[in-house]
Design a protein around this motif. Structure first.
Motif, mmCIF file in Angstrom:
data_model
loop_
_atom_site.group_PDB
_atom_site.id
_atom_site.type_symbol
_atom_site.label_atom_id
_atom_site.label_comp_id
_atom_site.label_asym_id
_atom_site.label_seq_id
_atom_site.Cartn_x
_atom_site.Cartn_y
_atom_site.Cartn_z
ATOM 1 N N UNK A 69 -0.439 -4.531 9.457
ATOM 2 C CA UNK A 69 -1.322 -4.193 10.562
ATOM 3 C C UNK A 69 -1.786 -2.756 10.569
ATOM 4 N N UNK A 70 -0.825 -1.806 10.429
ATOM 5 C CA UNK A 70 -1.171 -0.385 10.411
ATOM 6 C C UNK A 70 -1.330 0.160 8.990
ATOM 7 N N UNK A 71 -0.491 -0.307 8.076
ATOM 8 C CA UNK A 71 -0.500 0.204 6.696
ATOM 9 C C UNK A 71 -0.332 -0.970 5.731
ATOM 10 N N UNK A 72 -1.225 -1.025 4.728
ATOM 11 C CA UNK A 72 -1.081 -2.006 3.648
ATOM 12 C C UNK A 72 -0.330 -1.365 2.490
ATOM 13 N N UNK A 73 0.508 -2.169 1.823
ATOM 14 C CA UNK A 73 1.344 -1.650 0.740
ATOM 15 C C UNK A 73 1.224 -2.554 -0.488
ATOM 16 N N UNK A 74 1.020 -1.919 -1.663
ATOM 17 C CA UNK A 74 1.025 -2.622 -2.951
ATOM 18 C C UNK A 74 2.071 -1.968 -3.842
ATOM 19 N N UNK A 75 2.862 -2.783 -4.535
ATOM 20 C CA UNK A 75 3.855 -2.265 -5.474
ATOM 21 C C UNK A 75 3.439 -2.495 -6.914
ATOM 22 N N UNK A 76 4.396 -2.368 -7.819
ATOM 23 C CA UNK A 76 4.142 -2.557 -9.246
ATOM 24 C C UNK A 76 5.437 -3.057 -9.888
ATOM 25 N N UNK A 77 5.377 -4.143 -10.625
ATOM 26 C CA UNK A 77 6.457 -4.765 -11.412
ATOM 27 C C UNK A 77 6.572 -6.248 -11.112
ATOM 28 N N UNK A 78 6.484 -6.627 -9.822
ATOM 29 C CA UNK A 78 6.756 -7.987 -9.361
ATOM 30 C C UNK A 78 8.182 -8.382 -9.731
ATOM 31 N N UNK A 79 9.145 -7.612 -9.214
ATOM 32 C CA UNK A 79 10.549 -7.958 -9.412
ATOM 33 C C UNK A 79 10.831 -9.278 -8.705
ATOM 34 N N UNK A 80 11.865 -10.013 -9.099
ATOM 35 C CA UNK A 80 12.131 -11.324 -8.495
ATOM 36 C C UNK A 80 12.269 -11.280 -6.973
ATOM 37 N N UNK A 81 12.737 -10.161 -6.424
ATOM 38 C CA UNK A 81 12.951 -10.064 -4.979
ATOM 39 C C UNK A 81 11.678 -9.740 -4.200
ATOM 40 N N UNK A 82 10.583 -9.398 -4.886
ATOM 41 C CA UNK A 82 9.382 -8.924 -4.198
ATOM 42 C C UNK A 82 8.838 -9.954 -3.207
ATOM 43 N N UNK A 83 8.929 -11.232 -3.547
ATOM 44 C CA UNK A 83 8.429 -12.277 -2.655
ATOM 45 C C UNK A 83 9.302 -12.441 -1.418
ATOM 46 N N UNK A 84 10.503 -11.849 -1.420
ATOM 47 C CA UNK A 84 11.424 -11.968 -0.289
ATOM 48 C C UNK A 84 11.475 -10.711 0.559
ATOM 49 N N UNK A 85 10.671 -9.680 0.223
ATOM 50 C CA UNK A 85 10.585 -8.509 1.084
ATOM 51 C C UNK A 85 10.005 -8.942 2.435
ATOM 52 N N UNK A 86 10.131 -8.074 3.442
ATOM 53 C CA UNK A 86 9.575 -8.349 4.753
ATOM 54 C C UNK A 86 8.553 -7.262 5.093
ATOM 55 N N UNK A 87 7.257 -7.577 4.992
ATOM 56 C CA UNK A 87 6.668 -8.848 4.559
ATOM 57 C C UNK A 87 6.715 -8.977 3.030
#
Length: 347
Positions: A278-296
């Motif tokens: 809502x306030x800040x969008x975030x993009x990472x790099x690697x796509x570690x297995x846990x990335x889909x389980x972050x919140x959000x």
């Protein structure tokens, strides 16, 4: 068979080393047949192979791999120099190298290097020259291979996980620049006016490439380039620097140079009362297995570590078998994975 086994067992009991001839006598075959079984030759009848293997187990016979290596002129072993075991990229690349090497019938000899001093690097290369390896794979983290004082042992094929390595080396890398550009463009296309960057360590090759591509993508569009904040790849550094980003109300989009720092950033934004996306969008790099389980769940750039490992091993074996070093690096594509941590900015 039992008579031969008894004689051999007696000799072994007196301290004599079990030989190929002992196995041959117990199995009732020739020494040449035992040799073919030891070398994995497919030309041995399955029943004969089973008999020879049973004799090997009964006598405790172990083939002399060093002698076989000298006879073949190769050791079936790849040396791997890795400069850190603390980053996702290095660990997953190493796992992929080991898996690909095993598929080709090769083992790996690992030499970790902390890369704090030139003496450590030179010592690692010296040790590698003394080991029984057929080729060398160098998993880079900092610029050291092309330094004037650093030279790999002569006569060994070398493959480097670094797309800007010296042209004398076979090079393999993921598309660091393309992935970073995709991350920035994704955020800009959502409507963000610029993108902040949570960068990796300043001496890191991967961090340098990602920061360079982030900066170039913004400049191409005439957009302001915020000062990057440099972490150390850890979630802790992402959290610490994320508190600074969270305090800036102008910051609405962040490209983090790896998923672990993005995780720390998500926590910093949460404790600071700023919602994602809502306030800040975030993009990472690697796509570690846990990335889909972050919140959000984290939008990120996927690296194909398995393909990088496969190409590194393939490049080493190509050079080992007399092939020339290809021009330029073999670049493995990256891809944007869109999840719930990115959205258009609030108006």
């Amino acid at each position: 068979m039992s008579e031969g086994g008894g004689a051999t067992a007696g000799a072994r009991g007196r301290g004599a080393r079990v030989s190929m001839a002992d196995v041959a006598r117990l199995a009732g075959v020739s020494s040449q047949t035992v040799s073919r079984v030891s070398n994995g030759s497919p030309s041995v009848d399955p029943r004969t192979r089973a008999r020879v293997l049973a004799a090997m187990r009964e006598l405790g016979y172990r083939p002399n791999s060093a002698a076989r290596a000298l006879k073949r002129g190769e050791f079936r072993t790849l040396g791997v120099i890795v400069f850190t075991l603390h980053t996702t990229g290095s660990v997953r690349t190493l796992e992929a190298i080991a898996a690909s090497a095993a598929e080709e019938g090769y083992a790996i000899t690992l030499i970790p290097v902390s890369a704090q001093t030139q003496d450590e690097v030179l010592g690692a290369f010296t040790r590698l020259g003394e080991l029984a390896v057929d080729a060398v794979i160098v998993v880079m983290e900092v610029h050291l291979v092309d330094d004037a004082v650093v030279r790999l042992p002569p006569g060994l094929p070398v493959v480097v996980a670094d797309s800007e390595a010296d042209e004398h080396y076979t090079a393999v890398d993921t598309d660091q620049a393309g992935g970073s550009r995709a991350a920035v463009l994704h955020l800009l296309e959502l409507g963000h006016r610029t993108v902040w960057h949570l960068a990796g360590p300043q001496r890191s090759i991967a961090a340098e490439r990602r920061a360079r591509a982030w900066r170039a993508a913004l400049r191409e569009r005439g957009l302001p380039v915020p000062a990057p904040l440099h972490g150390d790849w850890s979630a802790e550094s992402g959290y610490r620097l994320g508190l600074e980003l969270a305090a800036d109300p102008a910051c609405t989009a962040v490209f983090a140079a790896n998923d672990q720092m993005a995780l720390g950033l998500l926590r910093a934004l949460h404790v600071s009362g700023r919602s994602v996306p809502g306030d800040v969008s975030v993009v990472g790099f690697d796509d570690i297995p846990e990335a889909a389980s972050f919140l959000p769940p984290l939008t990120t750039i996927r690296q194909d570590f398995a393909e990088v490992g496969r190409r590194l091993v393939a490049g080493a074996l190509h050079r080992l078998r007399g092939g020339a070093a290809p021009r330029g690096a073999a670049v493995v594509p990256t891809g944007l994975v869109v999840r719930e941590s990115t959205a258009p900015p609030r108006r």
